[in-house]
Design a protein around this motif. Structure first.
Motif, PDB file in Angstrom:
ATOM      1  N   LEU A 268      45.528   7.472  30.290  1.00 59.06           N
ATOM      2  CA  LEU A 268      44.971   6.572  28.913  1.00 59.06           C
ATOM      3  C   LEU A 268      45.073   5.648  28.413  1.00 59.06           C
TER       4      LEU A 268
ATOM      5  N   ALA B 216      47.069   9.512  22.802  1.00 67.60           N
ATOM      6  CA  ALA B 216      46.756   9.734  23.590  1.00 67.60           C
ATOM      7  C   ALA B 216      46.280  11.380  23.688  1.00 67.60           C
TER       8      ALA B 216
ATOM      9  N   TYR C 195      42.905   3.419  24.656  1.00 70.30           N
ATOM     10  CA  TYR C 195      44.223   4.590  23.630  1.00 70.30           C
ATOM     11  C   TYR C 195      45.574   4.091  24.216  1.00 70.30           C
TER      12      TYR C 195
ATOM     13  N   SER D 185      48.342  17.737  26.033  1.00 73.32           N
ATOM     14  CA  SER D 185      48.339  17.218  25.069  1.00 73.32           C
ATOM     15  C   SER D 185      48.572  17.835  23.979  1.00 73.32           C
TER      16      SER D 185
ATOM     17  N   LYS E  42      42.521  11.362  23.964  1.00 69.76           N
ATOM     18  CA  LYS E  42      41.883  11.150  25.100  1.00 69.76           C
ATOM     19  C   LYS E  42      42.314  12.541  25.897  1.00 69.76           C
TER      20      LYS E  42
END
Length: 350
Positions: free
Chosen positions: A131, A82, A135, A95, A85
């Motif tokens: 996502l 994750a 991913y 992130s 991406k």
């Protein structure tokens, strides 16, 4: 449980079998018959409490330990995917809120681990539309939640590690002690046979001895998954330089080594249809060592297989050389100490 307790459980079953097979010898002996019946009852009670100890929520749970290893590995894998991406999309703050390191979850206490797992699950669920599908998929996320709930729902603790064995409860220890007291009474009651039936008596005394307590083994659990699908891989063959023989992973992808020597160990993981992997582990003595690995689908060439096997053979040879050197060093130190002692003794006589 500790080896001393396990040895007593083994002793109890040995005595029970010995007397059961020779019941005709003391059939008319009221005292022996009575104490043997009580002993059988005590054994049943001790076994019941021993089984209950495995489920006790104050004790170590091997199943929970394995479940924690599995879910934490999944969390790290999905979070890492994750993050890639999200970084591509420029969503750096989100992130960074995810954690792609397995130890972030695994090193935490069970309750905190669950909280951290759910935190990352909720972040990925909230951003699933961004996502999917390259991913992260809804199926993968659902599977992750299932692993969290499985880990959370298991009784026991992963903190009270006792070498991978059951921790005796007070009840189990008390019931086991009763069987030991019954053994003493049995031996006293059997004294009459020392002369009248020495074969029976000596055999019973031998059965009543606690068997040799073996050295507590160091163990290892390896969690094996498919590198792409993250599905646990059963049927993976594992060989370690510090262990005897190969072991096979179960359908849940857990490969268990019941006994290893401590220190650095080299191994190979292999399964038909997958690229074999050379692994390295630092084995800690007296605990259940854990690690997780992933295998990639593919075909190994003959040369690649030969190279891996050669690496393992060299590692095994190096281990044997190191062990031999340790033995040699110990003998040299022992000889030096003995020589020094003789010198001191000679000096005293002067």
């Amino acid at each position: 449980m500790k080896n001393t307790a396990q040895a007593r459980y083994t002793r109890n079953e040995t005595v029970k079998t010995y007397l059961f097979d020779r019941a005709t010898v003391f059939a008319g002996d009221v005292s022996m018959t009575t104490i043997f019946a009580k002993f059988n009852s005590s054994i049943s009670a001790s076994m019941t409490s021993s089984i209950a100890a495995e489920m006790d929520n104050t004790g170590y749970s091997s199943e929970k330990h394995i479940a924690k290893l599995k879910v934490c590995n999944t969390a790290a894998e999905l979070s890492s995917n994750a993050q890639v991406k999200l970084d591509i999309l420029g969503m750096i703050i989100i992130s960074k809120s995810l954690h792609g390191t397995m130890t972030y979850f695994f090193s935490a206490a069970d309750a905190l681990c669950v909280s951290r797992l759910m935190g990352d699950y909720e972040i990925m669920l909230e951003n699933l539309a961004l996502l999917t599908p390259d991913y992260l998929t809804a199926v993968m996320l659902t599977g992750f939640l299932g692993e969290i709930n499985t880990f959370k729902g298991l009784r026991g603790s992963t903190a009270l590690i006792n070498g991978g064995h059951t921790v005796l409860t007070k009840q189990a220890a008390a019931d086991l002690n009763i069987t030991s007291k019954d053994i003493v009474t049995l031996k006293k009651s059997a004294l009459k046979y020392k002369t009248s039936n020495p074969t029976f008596y000596n055999g019973l005394m031998q059965a009543c001895k606690i068997p040799t307590i073996t050295v507590h083994h160091t163990t290892a659990n390896l969690d094996i998954i498919d590198a792409v699908t993250k599905i646990p891989l059963g049927g993976v063959s594992g060989t370690m330089s510090k262990a005897k023989g190969a072991q096979i992973s179960n359908p849940e992808g857990v490969l268990f080594f019941p006994a290893l020597l401590s220190g650095h160990s080299t191994g190979i993981l292999s399964k038909l249809g997958y690229i074999s992997k050379l692994i390295n582990m630092d084995i800690m003595q007296g605990v259940n060592n854990t690690a997780s690995y992933s295998l990639t689908q593919g075909t190994m060439t003959t040369e690649e297989e030969a190279a891996l096997n050669l690496s393992l053979s060299e590692a095994i040879a190096a281990d044997k050389t190191a062990i031999a050197q340790k033995v040699k060093t110990k003998k040299a130190l022992k000889a030096a100490a003995l020589a020094a002692f003789k010198v001191l003794e000679a000096a005293k006589e002067i």
